[in-house]
Design an enzyme around this catalytic site. Sequence first.
Site, short mmCIF file in Angstrom:
data_model
loop_
_atom_site.label_atom_id
_atom_site.label_comp_id
_atom_site.label_asym_id
_atom_site.label_seq_id
_atom_site.Cartn_x
_atom_site.Cartn_y
_atom_site.Cartn_z
N VAL A 123 0.90 -1.15 0.00
CA VAL A 123 0.00 0.00 0.00
C VAL A 123 0.94 1.20 0.00
O VAL A 123 1.61 1.48 1.00
CB VAL A 123 -0.92 0.04 1.23
N GLU A 124 1.00 1.90 -1.12
CA GLU A 124 1.92 3.02 -1.25
C GLU A 124 1.17 4.33 -1.09
O GLU A 124 0.15 4.55 -1.73
CB GLU A 124 2.63 2.97 -2.61
N GLY A 125 1.70 5.19 -0.22
CA GLY A 125 1.04 6.45 0.05
C GLY A 125 0.20 6.38 1.30
O GLY A 125 -1.03 6.27 1.24
N GLU B 39 10.63 2.09 -8.50
CA GLU B 39 9.29 2.65 -8.35
C GLU B 39 8.49 2.57 -9.65
O GLU B 39 7.33 2.20 -9.65
CB GLU B 39 9.39 4.12 -7.91
#
Length: 493
Positions: free
Chosen positions: A88-90, A193
């Site tokens: 879960v990015e952010g 990324e």
Amino acid sequence: MRSMEKSIMALLIVVIALSILLQGATAVETSPTVIVVGAGMSGISAAKTLVAAGIKNIIILEATNRIGGRICKTNFAGMSVEIGANWVEGVGGNEVNPIWKMVNKLKLRTFVSDYDNLTANTYKQVGGLYKKSEAQTAFGAADMRSEFSTNISVSMSAHRQEDISILTSQRLTNQVPYTPIDMAVDYYTYDYEFAEPPRVTSLQNGEPLPTFSNFGEDLYFVADPKGYETVVYYIAKQFLTTDADGVITDPRFKLNKVVTEIRQSRSGVIVKTEDGSIYRAAYVMVSVSIGVLQTNLINFHPDLPQWKILAIYQFDMAVYTKIFIKFPYKFWPTGNGTEFFLYAHEKRGYYTVWQQLERTYPGSNALLVTVTDDESRRIEQQPDSDTKKEIVEVLRNMFGKNIPEPTHILVPRWWSNRFYKGAFSNWPIGVSRFEYDQMRAPVGRVYFTGEHTSQQYNGYVHGAYLAGIDSAKIMIRCIKNKDCKYHAMPKGT
């Protein structure tokens, strides 16, 4: 008698005619209003949004035997691991990432990823660790390049200047990475990324990233036996019926249906699948990846217009490969500040970013190494035994010649899979909001969604989720309000 026979015959004709008419009426009534192609995050998100708006007459056609798309768990040496989306990015910002909300509601097992100690965990091509001071110099130079690139990007956006690549912005600093350690840090900063190198990645998309600017800079690694795909099932079960065990049994949801043709007319659409099935509807929502759209798996009739084809081929489908490898015992450092480490090789991107899984999978004796782009494609085309040999050689260069042979290896093959053709989209040079609008724009009764249609969050799970909602709303306006015109922002705005 003859008149009676004629009367009977006439009655039969009337009965047959009524039967045909009734069958036709039934076919119209049971025909779905919308066919959704694909049951990944975007397809399920779009379907839920349609049903919530009262458009319940839908059919979801999924090519594989499961829900989730590029969110996919599998068993590896007794562990449930994610071969697709894993983070879960952010997290931790002013806005709350919608995926983070669901992950917490479902109580999935997650771990914050801490990359701060990489300066003490960067290895030479041969000969062990770099001195921490040398690694700090390399990371400091990378931070300066990134800050410079961000400032250039903000300035260019404010003045509506044409986009450039991240590499071009680096050249303006006269500090293009070329030593093994500089290339390793640069790879970690960008390729890890975006799954593609700075020479092809858009500056205005990459610096700064809306995901981190809006939702926060924390990343959480999902390592739960239930799987990250639980989030997609959670959304699906809000509108699809299930049995007592929670298994989806809704007749509107169909697995192993490979869509090969989408044919549209003014009155509706016809969707054909590989097994010979034919489905009719008023509209279709296509949620397959941009990589699939760039192949001939699905034939559109009539052909998509040139503007749509140009938009599709302006996007990149990147390849991101997480290779899991298990050993009989650990020979790498463990404990705080050792989870991630880098390998600096003269060949950029050669088994560069490593993660030891002791914290997330205690006692597993397992490592995760990430490769991307050309290295991913090369590795997908060779036997796993060759990949294992390469990995062991790299690890022996880092940790010495006496390390054991691995017992298990898992090499995902997203690029080779005809249902995905890669991991996620990357924003290349020159693509602007205009092209994103073109990519998302419907063609007649054919609508499009997917993480590649999310201008702010392409490539991310939350991007896929939000894109499904956005595309469904465009369709809902057409169905309910008869507002079927799509308004694309002019080029350069």
